[in-house]
Design a protein around this motif. Structure first.
Motif, PDB file in Angstrom:
ATOM      1  N   LYS A   1      95.196  32.719  38.731  1.00  0.00           N
ATOM      2  CA  LYS A   1      96.285  31.762  39.126  1.00  0.00           C
ATOM      3  C   LYS A   1      97.315  32.914  39.120  1.00  0.00           C
ATOM      4  CE  LYS A   1      98.987  28.010  37.158  1.00  0.00           C
ATOM      5  NZ  LYS A   1      99.241  26.992  36.307  1.00  0.00           N
TER       6      LYS A   1
ATOM      7  N   SER B   1     101.660  33.677  41.064  1.00  0.00           N
ATOM      8  CA  SER B   1     102.760  32.868  41.793  1.00  0.00           C
ATOM      9  C   SER B   1     103.334  33.874  42.949  1.00  0.00           C
ATOM     10  CB  SER B   1     103.882  32.778  40.767  1.00  0.00           C
ATOM     11  OG  SER B   1     103.187  32.117  39.680  1.00  0.00           O
TER      12      SER B   1
ATOM     13  N   SER C   1     106.380  29.208  42.995  1.00  0.00           N
ATOM     14  CA  SER C   1     105.109  28.366  43.120  1.00  0.00           C
ATOM     15  C   SER C   1     103.866  29.084  42.757  1.00  0.00           C
ATOM     16  CB  SER C   1     105.238  27.752  44.586  1.00  0.00           C
ATOM     17  OG  SER C   1     106.273  27.392  45.034  1.00  0.00           O
ATOM     18  N   SER C   2     103.052  28.536  42.012  1.00  0.00           N
ATOM     19  CA  SER C   2     101.523  28.872  41.433  1.00  0.00           C
ATOM     20  C   SER C   2     100.690  28.409  42.186  1.00  0.00           C
ATOM     21  CB  SER C   2     101.373  28.578  39.988  1.00  0.00           C
ATOM     22  OG  SER C   2     102.569  29.161  39.368  1.00  0.00           O
TER      23      SER C   2
END
Length: 360
Positions: free
Chosen positions: A283, A285, A290-291
């Motif tokens: 994960k 960004s 925004s991830s």
């Protein structure tokens, strides 16, 4: 050619005759009707059928042979997914010239089967307002249903068309489904769009098969679908290709083409390279906050840089193992990025000896 005033007047008369309110008719349809009127097309007459000769059609098919090999299986799948009767699916080039079609048994006797045939041309100036023609003109998904067609003789048809986009966002083909006006419109268009996305993904992977291809999406469960963004990354950590989903999801950031991965995402490419090569889902960004979840979707063994004296292929100790070869290339990439063995060691979390071994 009609002047502006006469075009508006004829357009108003046509909408009334078709039972549409001028203020409520879809803007794309309205604009198309006006263009058709401006070019002198008569909605009450049958359109002049323009068909490629056998030689021209064969030449067109030969020119598009590579993409046709990818598209035809998707056409067959799309055909099997559309419920009902009197329908067909077709593939045309970017100019609206139909090359391949698959028909329902009953379709050959209908208007659809008689006019949407290989070699037929559906550009707006020839076929009036229609699904294929709208995609050619507007470069986006299109539904043209029943009386929305400019020519009255096409009033029993519904057309659902979607462009096939390459990694530069250019339309290189169109998928169309044509049937009777009673079809489930949004459902059919959704299936057509799924087909084009699947084709785009296959084209992208083939185009960048020698690069590292990363799949990403804001939702982890979507990583195995055709809704993912795709980025092709070379050994230097620069983006050499992106699909339409990626361009949409990363809109507002730096232009993707030839952009450094680090200028798009806050996590550096070299710091996550080893984990990506181990097929871990990460994960990260982007620089707008925004991830997304990201994972490797394709192997790569590409040159890192033409301007360095460092060999850009895997060293002898790493040959024979895809993972070791990829990791070796990534280590060289980290060294080029940092210009320092110690810095590359810290970025990758490996020893200085390991870095040196791969550069030797």
């Amino acid at each position: 050619m009609p002047n502006l005033t006469s075009v508006e007047k004829e357009f108003s008369n046509l909408t009334k005759k078709r039972g549409f309110l001028s203020s409520l008719i879809d803007k794309d349809i309205a604009d198309s009707w006006k263009r058709c009127i401006s070019t002198g097309l008569d909605p009450l007459k049958k359109p002049k059928r323009t068909i490629l000769s056998s030689k021209e059609l064969d030449e067109l098919k030969e020119k598009n042979e590579y993409i046709r090999r990818l598209i035809n299986p998707e056409l067959e799948l799309l055909y099997s997914q559309i419920a009902g009767t009197n329908f067909m699916v077709a593939y045309s080039d970017s100019t609206g010239s139909v090359m391949d079609t698959i028909y329902d048994k009953t379709c050959l006797k209908t208007d659809v089967g008689k006019i949407v045939i290989p070699g037929s041309i559906w550009r707006e100036e020839i076929g009036g307002t229609n699904g294929l023609g709208q995609v050619v003109t507007l470069n986006k998904d299109s539904i043209v249903s029943g009386k929305e067609h400019f020519f009255e003789s096409h009033g029993k048809l519904s057309c659902f068309a979607s462009p096939i986009l390459n990694h530069e966002g250019k339309t290189i083909g169109i998928i169309d489904a044509s049937t009777d006006v009673h079809s489930r419109e949004q459902h059919t268009l959704a299936l057509v769009k799924l087909a084009t996305k699947s084709i785009e993904t296959k084209l992208f992977i083939n185009q960048f098969k020698d690069e590292l291809i990363l799949s990403f999406h804001p939702r982890q469960e979507y990583l195995s679908t055709n809704s993912v963004g795709l980025l092709a990354i070379n050994g230097d950590g620069f983006v050499v290709g992106s699909n339409s989903n990626a361009r949409i999801m990363l809109h507002g950031l730096a232009p993707l083409k030839n952009e450094n991965f680090n200028n798009i995402f806050t996590t550096s490419f070299s710091s996550i390279a080893n984990e990506l090569l181990q097929n871990k889902i990460l994960k990260i960004s982007d620089h707008l906050g925004s991830s997304v979840f990201i994972i490797k979707s394709q192997n790569f063994k590409k040159k890192i840089s033409k301007e360095t004296g460092i060999k850009t292929y895997a060293c002898n100790n790493c040959k024979g193992s895809k993972f070791k070869e990829e990791r070796c290339v990534l280590i060289k990439s980290a060294f080029i990025e940092t210009g320092n063995i110690s810095a590359a060691s810290r970025k990758l979390g490996v020893s200085r000896t390991t870095i040196y071994k791969h550069l030797k």
